[in-house]
Enzyme design. Structure first.
Site, PDB file in Angstrom:
ATOM      1  N   LYS A 154      50.903  70.165  46.213  1.00  9.12           N
ATOM      2  CA  LYS A 154      50.054  70.642  45.109  1.00  9.12           C
ATOM      3  C   LYS A 154      50.727  71.797  44.369  1.00  9.12           C
ATOM      4  CE  LYS A 154      45.767  72.320  46.018  1.00  9.12           C
ATOM      5  NZ  LYS A 154      45.388  73.616  45.395  1.00  9.12           N
ATOM      6  N   SER A 155      51.280  72.745  45.115  1.00 10.80           N
ATOM      7  CA  SER A 155      51.914  73.907  44.463  1.00 10.80           C
ATOM      8  C   SER A 155      53.046  73.465  43.538  1.00 10.80           C
ATOM      9  CB  SER A 155      52.486  74.856  45.521  1.00 10.80           C
ATOM     10  OG  SER A 155      51.464  75.409  46.291  1.00 10.80           O
ATOM     11  N   LYS A 189      39.061  82.220  48.618  1.00  9.77           N
ATOM     12  CA  LYS A 189      39.524  80.874  48.241  1.00  9.77           C
ATOM     13  C   LYS A 189      38.403  80.180  47.459  1.00  9.77           C
ATOM     14  CE  LYS A 189      43.539  81.418  49.900  1.00  9.77           C
ATOM     15  NZ  LYS A 189      44.664  81.533  48.965  1.00  9.77           N
ATOM     16  N   GLN A 193      50.203  83.213  44.049  1.00  8.74           N
ATOM     17  CA  GLN A 193      49.622  83.022  42.716  1.00  8.74           C
ATOM     18  C   GLN A 193      49.827  84.273  41.865  1.00  8.74           C
ATOM     19  OE1 GLN A 193      45.561  81.864  43.412  1.00  8.74           O
ATOM     20  NE2 GLN A 193      46.123  79.841  44.175  1.00  8.74           N
ATOM     21  N   ARG A 233      53.412  73.421  39.260  1.00  6.53           N
ATOM     22  CA  ARG A 233      54.568  74.093  38.657  1.00  6.53           C
ATOM     23  C   ARG A 233      55.431  73.116  37.872  1.00  6.53           C
ATOM     24  NH1 ARG A 233      52.679  76.925  42.915  1.00  6.53           N
ATOM     25  NH2 ARG A 233      53.148  79.143  43.176  1.00  6.53           N
ATOM     26  N   ARG A 241      36.211  80.954  52.806  1.00  3.59           N
ATOM     27  CA  ARG A 241      36.574  79.958  53.826  1.00  3.59           C
ATOM     28  C   ARG A 241      36.317  80.449  55.236  1.00  3.59           C
ATOM     29  NH1 ARG A 241      42.324  77.635  51.870  1.00  3.59           N
ATOM     30  NH2 ARG A 241      41.572  76.438  50.101  1.00  3.59           N
ATOM     31  N   ASP A 254      46.459  78.231  53.842  1.00  6.05           N
ATOM     32  CA  ASP A 254      45.480  77.161  53.605  1.00  6.05           C
ATOM     33  C   ASP A 254      45.152  76.373  54.878  1.00  6.05           C
ATOM     34  OD1 ASP A 254      45.199  77.716  50.901  1.00  6.05           O
ATOM     35  OD2 ASP A 254      46.944  76.514  50.370  1.00  6.05           O
TER      36      ASP A 254
END
Ligand code: S3P
Length: 449
Positions: free
Chosen positions: A29-30, A356, A178, A34, A360, A329
């Protein structure tokens, strides 16, 4: 709570046969976010293979289109982006709606905010609760004007950027890739050198991709665990090819499922082994997990390996705070593994988990309570008292609070509990791992909607 896609869709999982087989999880996902962003900021064509086509990434793609990129999907996972280059962004006509995506929204604040355009950021009920001050503070120092914001520095918010940003040196207040990335991306449109200092090293995909697209980035050690990252502003980024490696944060779910389900023997192919992402694997091996790294190779600039995972007897360990950035995560799924271990697992320093998609830490504790797992929160530490393979399960449906990883974690738990587990909503799984349920079923998991 309902969400943008309609009414909540509960799902249940229950114990059945051992998990067997070989699977490949979707792209990271990261890196997928990007890929879109660097495609936008480059001159010429970027070709992406293996993009994660989850809702979060598709929102980032939409935002990049609104800022001037031409983006086409040529085949599943294969995308083509024609960029506009640094300084070439056009003002979006509409609100940039990031849905559930913290990464997309925060990185794009650095991108759009660093250009002389007005951009409005918004998202779903979860994103509207998440802190954006951590991004707005450094961006303001760089000359970005925050024209409006919801109470407490949240979306919806409006940014107006300067012609060029002011290069700064900034020490991040939290270990967050981030924050680091938003500053570096804003620094691309600066005439000088932008430096980000982090006390603890976080995932380095932005730095690697900046270099891959032609920027000059220096990385120096800082203190015991930290880094200082310096970017030379206003490079000319050139469109290029990207092969997205698979997401270790998604692989974590079938991996733990195999560890806790008796008789299981599973291979997860081509998992990215970037050391800033493999904290969960380190921890599970310390706990006694049988995880073999096979066929290690390079794919798209990252080391990947096939992971062979077999059902294992696990023992509780202490997970040091210093490991948090490399497994941020993965704490919910680690808590699931720890429930099946013998003895106590202490996870130290989890304050970042509170910000998050939802809190979480609270959501994990509530889910453990439903399943009858003994646990405690001591300050920012989570302690899970494992019951040596025997977890009751059952209880009320686990409240997922629009959080994909909470949903997947408790569905995995239900594959090995005495009574089935239900989660109140599975729709958010599509934000990061749309094929989660079919892939788990392929391995033999019983998951019913
Ligand atoms: C991400 C950074 C992490 C992580 C998120 C993806 C990124 O967030 O939780 O899923 O791609 O940069 P933080 O920067 O808030 O730790």
């Amino acid at each position: 709570m309902s969400h943008a896609h309609g009414s909540p869709s509960p799902v249940a999982s229950k114990a059945g046969t051992p998990l067997k087989g070989r699977i490949r999880v979707p792209g990271d996902k990261s890196i997928s976010h990007r890929s879109m962003i660097f495609g936008l900021l480059s001159i010429g064509e970027t070709r992406v293979e293996g993009l994660l086509e989850g809702d979060d990434v598709l929102r980032t793609a939409e935002a990049c289109r609104a800022l001037g990129a031409t983006i086409t999907r040529e085949a599943p996972g294969r995308w083509r982006i024609i960029g506009v280059g640094i300084g070439g962004l056009t003002e979006p006509k509409d609100v940039l709606d990031f849905g559930n995506a913290g990464t997309g929204s925060r990185l794009m604040m650095g991108v759009a905010g660093s250009h002389p355009i007005t951009s409005i950021f918004d998202g779903d009920a979860s994103l509207r609760k998440r802190p954006m001050r951590r991004i707005l503070d450094p961006l303001t120092q760089m000359g970005v004007a925050v024209i409006s914001e919801a109470e407490g520095g949240r979306v919806p918010l409006t940014l107006r950027g300067p012609k060029e940003t002011i290069p700064i040196t900034y020490e991040t207040p939290a270990a967050s890739a981030q924050i680091k990335s938003a500053i570096l991306l804003a620094g691309l449109n600066s005439p000088g050198r932008t430096t980000v200092i982090e006390q603890e090293a976080t995932r380095d995909h932005t730095e690697r991709m900046l270099r891959h697209f032609g920027a000059s980035v220096e990385v120096a050690p800082h203190g015991a665990d930290g880094r200082a990252i310096t970017l030379q502003g206003q490079p000319e980024l050139r469109g290029t090819e990207i092969v997205v490696p698979t997401d270790p944060s998604s692989a974590a779910f079938p991996l733990v499922a195999a560890l806790i389900t008796p008789g299981s023997d599973v291979v997860i192919e081509g998992v990215m082994m970037n050391p800033l992402r493999t904290g969960l694997i380190t921890t599970l091996i310390e706990m006694g997990a049988s995880i073999e790294r096979l066929n290690e190779r390079d794919e798209g600039g990252e080391t990947v390996a096939d992971l062979r995972v077999r059902h294992s007897r696990l023992t509780g360990v202490t997970v040091p705070h210093a490991r948090a950035p490399a497994m941020i995560d993965e704490y919910p799924i680690l808590a699931v593994a720890a429930s099946f271990a013998e003895g106590t697992t202490r996870m130290q320093g989890l304050h970042e988990l509170r910000v998050k998609e939802s809190d979480r830490l609270a959501a994990v504790a509530a889910g453990l309570a439903e399943a009858g797992v003994e646990h405690e929160i001591q300050g920012d530490d989570l302690l899970v008292h494992g019951s040596n393979g025997k977890v009751r399960g059952g209880g009320n449906p686990v409240a997922t609070h629009l959080n994909h990883r909470i949903a997947m974690s408790f569905l995995v738990m239900g594959l090995a509990t005495a009574q089935p587990m239900t989660v109140d909503d599975s729709a958010m799984i599509a934000t990061s791992f749309p094929s989660f349920i079919p892939l788990m079923r392929e391995l033999g998991a019983t998951i019913q909607d």
